[in-house]
Design a protein around this motif. Structure first.
Motif, PDB file in Angstrom:
ATOM      1  N   ARG A 190      87.453  -9.339  68.643  1.00 31.99           N
ATOM      2  CA  ARG A 190      88.261  -9.662  67.551  1.00 31.99           C
ATOM      3  C   ARG A 190      88.190 -11.203  67.373  1.00 31.99           C
ATOM      4  O   ARG A 190      88.357 -11.994  68.397  1.00 31.99           O
ATOM      5  CB  ARG A 190      89.718  -9.310  67.777  1.00 31.99           C
ATOM      6  CG  ARG A 190      90.865  -9.296  66.929  1.00 31.99           C
ATOM      7  CD  ARG A 190      92.151  -8.976  67.274  1.00 31.99           C
ATOM      8  NE  ARG A 190      93.195  -9.398  66.234  1.00 31.99           N
ATOM      9  CZ  ARG A 190      94.592  -9.803  66.435  1.00 31.99           C
ATOM     10  NH1 ARG A 190      94.860  -9.799  67.771  1.00 31.99           N
ATOM     11  NH2 ARG A 190      95.264 -10.015  65.429  1.00 31.99           N
ATOM     12  N   CYS A 191      88.428 -11.745  66.129  1.00 30.00           N
ATOM     13  CA  CYS A 191      88.254 -13.023  66.060  1.00 30.00           C
ATOM     14  C   CYS A 191      89.083 -13.487  64.808  1.00 30.00           C
ATOM     15  O   CYS A 191      89.610 -12.713  64.111  1.00 30.00           O
ATOM     16  CB  CYS A 191      86.596 -13.442  65.627  1.00 30.00           C
ATOM     17  SG  CYS A 191      86.138 -12.353  64.234  1.00 30.00           S
ATOM     18  N   ARG A 192      89.291 -14.838  64.625  1.00 29.45           N
ATOM     19  CA  ARG A 192      89.978 -15.589  63.614  1.00 29.45           C
ATOM     20  C   ARG A 192      89.328 -16.752  63.198  1.00 29.45           C
ATOM     21  O   ARG A 192      88.536 -17.395  64.436  1.00 29.45           O
ATOM     22  CB  ARG A 192      91.700 -15.553  63.880  1.00 29.45           C
ATOM     23  CG  ARG A 192      91.878 -16.749  65.036  1.00 29.45           C
ATOM     24  CD  ARG A 192      93.021 -16.580  65.603  1.00 29.45           C
ATOM     25  NE  ARG A 192      93.680 -17.547  66.633  1.00 29.45           N
ATOM     26  CZ  ARG A 192      94.714 -17.834  66.958  1.00 29.45           C
ATOM     27  NH1 ARG A 192      95.393 -16.936  67.005  1.00 29.45           N
ATOM     28  NH2 ARG A 192      94.861 -18.679  68.067  1.00 29.45           N
ATOM     29  N   LEU A 193      89.663 -17.350  62.244  1.00 24.70           N
ATOM     30  CA  LEU A 193      89.223 -18.784  61.722  1.00 24.70           C
ATOM     31  C   LEU A 193      90.241 -19.921  62.109  1.00 24.70           C
ATOM     32  O   LEU A 193      91.450 -19.520  61.635  1.00 24.70           O
ATOM     33  CB  LEU A 193      88.985 -18.660  60.323  1.00 24.70           C
ATOM     34  CG  LEU A 193      87.371 -17.919  60.226  1.00 24.70           C
ATOM     35  CD1 LEU A 193      87.140 -17.587  58.872  1.00 24.70           C
ATOM     36  CD2 LEU A 193      86.385 -18.550  60.800  1.00 24.70           C
ATOM     37  N   ARG A 194      89.818 -20.976  62.534  1.00 23.46           N
ATOM     38  CA  ARG A 194      90.803 -22.018  62.872  1.00 23.46           C
ATOM     39  C   ARG A 194      90.367 -23.283  62.035  1.00 23.46           C
ATOM     40  O   ARG A 194      88.973 -23.372  62.044  1.00 23.46           O
ATOM     41  CB  ARG A 194      91.085 -22.264  64.209  1.00 23.46           C
ATOM     42  CG  ARG A 194      89.985 -22.741  64.956  1.00 23.46           C
ATOM     43  CD  ARG A 194      90.428 -22.997  66.485  1.00 23.46           C
ATOM     44  NE  ARG A 194      89.299 -23.452  67.363  1.00 23.46           N
ATOM     45  CZ  ARG A 194      88.590 -24.929  67.348  1.00 23.46           C
ATOM     46  NH1 ARG A 194      89.261 -25.540  66.707  1.00 23.46           N
ATOM     47  NH2 ARG A 194      87.688 -25.035  68.190  1.00 23.46           N
ATOM     48  N   GLU A 195      91.168 -24.209  61.590  1.00 15.47           N
ATOM     49  CA  GLU A 195      90.865 -25.215  60.900  1.00 15.47           C
ATOM     50  C   GLU A 195      89.972 -26.384  61.758  1.00 15.47           C
ATOM     51  O   GLU A 195      90.407 -26.315  63.017  1.00 15.47           O
ATOM     52  CB  GLU A 195      91.973 -25.995  60.353  1.00 15.47           C
ATOM     53  CG  GLU A 195      92.809 -25.271  59.239  1.00 15.47           C
ATOM     54  CD  GLU A 195      92.139 -25.250  57.973  1.00 15.47           C
ATOM     55  OE1 GLU A 195      91.182 -25.939  57.803  1.00 15.47           O
ATOM     56  OE2 GLU A 195      92.415 -24.526  56.856  1.00 15.47           O
ATOM     57  N   VAL A 196      89.248 -26.894  61.174  1.00 11.87           N
ATOM     58  CA  VAL A 196      88.193 -28.018  61.753  1.00 11.87           C
ATOM     59  C   VAL A 196      88.971 -29.169  61.715  1.00 11.87           C
ATOM     60  O   VAL A 196      89.108 -29.843  60.609  1.00 11.87           O
ATOM     61  CB  VAL A 196      86.770 -28.115  61.376  1.00 11.87           C
ATOM     62  CG1 VAL A 196      86.308 -29.373  62.186  1.00 11.87           C
ATOM     63  CG2 VAL A 196      86.375 -26.851  61.595  1.00 11.87           C
TER      64      VAL A 196
END
Length: 336
Positions: A190-196
């Motif tokens: 399970r994954c998610r995206l985080r801001e750079v």
């Protein structure tokens, strides 16, 4: 009754005093709303060992239905009754990595992010990506290799069947220098995206090598994202000069500024490991470089390293994705 008295009354209220039917209703309403998740279609695109630009490459059939992983409801850890309600209202499928059934739900185009990875040869091999094979989506995430310099990206963001509102460039790792010629396999958990995060001193967090086939340009991440929007707008504006485009393709088009009105950002993957969220770059990530001999050389393109599913993965579409988490075998974490 005053607000203070009401709060005290509610605080001292014993849920067990309610009839069973009402308790079940309370547990039902206590379930949290859906949050944004990342959908990674299966299988990942396969690439032929020999690439001839004029040929129609084999089409990948993405496995339907499109699904996303979710977290276990908190109610599963409150009491036996709440656990029964949570299980009855949650869908589960078996995960070889977890060794147990894990929760999931159907992909929601207005909420979830659709992750896209497509093998793209560098220009001047102008093979149009197969954007249309994906489901309706409003939030698209693409890896650097799928984006490259932004060529043909207007076909994706202008597609009236998708209604793209945000476009995320997914960086594979925290490395300072990244290459659009390299692909990487997305997380299987399970994954998610985080801001750079970007430096505040005006410097660049990443340097992007843009492989265009006939040259390679190096530019900072901020400038790279700006040029993506400019390139998409310029290509689409050229199309409008020579062809009549149906109105539905102009939904996000700003004619005055010659650009698409969508949010463009850069993010990285995080995945759930050991009970916490960790960066996907904290462990081994499988990379693949696309080395292509140009057609002008009139030589067979045998130097392409095929980015294909393994022998074990080939039987995966025979499984039901609603009972078996097929994404688990994208990496080398599950022995077969």
């Amino acid at each position: 009754m005053t607000d203070t008295a009401l709060n005290i009354h509610i605080t001292n209220f014993n849920l067990n005093e309610l009839p069973t039917e009402l308790r079940y209703m309370v547990w039902h309403f206590a379930l949290p709303d859906d949050i944004s998740e990342v959908c990674i279609p299966w299988p990942l695109e396969e690439v032929p060992k020999r690439w001839r630009p004029r040929d129609d490459p084999p089409r990948s059939t993405f496995l339907e239905p499109f699904l996303v992983d979710t977290g276990f409801p908190v109610l599963m850890h409150v009491c036996r009754e709440s656990r029964e309600v949570a299980i009855s209202l949650t869908r589960f499928r078996y995960s070889p990595i977890a060794g147990c059934p894990v929760p999931f739900r159907a992909f929601r185009p207005e909420l979830d992010v659709l992750y896209v990875t497509i093998c793209r040869p560098p220009a001047p091999v102008n093979v149009v990506p197969r954007w249309g094979e994906f489901p309706e989506a409003q939030h698209i995430a693409l890896d650097l290799h799928s984006i490259k310099d932004g060529t043909f990206l207007w076909i994706l963001v202008g597609n009236p069947f998708l209604d793209v509102r945000s476009l995320t460039c997914v960086l594979p790792a925290s490395n300072a220098i990244l290459d659009t010629a390299a692909r990487f396999r997305p997380p299987v958990r399970r994954c998610r995206l985080r801001e750079v995060p970007q430096p505040t001193d005006g410097s660049q967090s990443h340097i992007i090598y843009v492989d265009r086939g006939y040259d390679r340009r190096m530019k900072g991440l901020g400038r790279y994202l700006e040029e993506l929007g400019d390139h998409m707008g310029a290509e689409f504006a050229d199309i409008l000069e020579v062809a009549t485009v149906p109105e539905e393709y102009l939904r996000r088009w700003n004619a005055a500024d010659s650009k698409f009105e969508i949010d463009i950002s850069a993010k990285t993957f995080e995945e759930y490991r050991g009970g916490r969220w960790v960066s996907s770059s904290d462990h081994l990530v499988r990379f693949d470089y696309q080395n292509i001999i140009f057609p002008a050389l009139r030589e067979p393109v045998d130097s392409v390293r095929a980015y294909r599913v393994s022998e074990e993965e080939k039987w995966t579409p025979l499984r039901n994705p609603e009972t078996f988490r097929v994404n688990d075998i994208q990496q080398d974490e599950v022995p077969f």
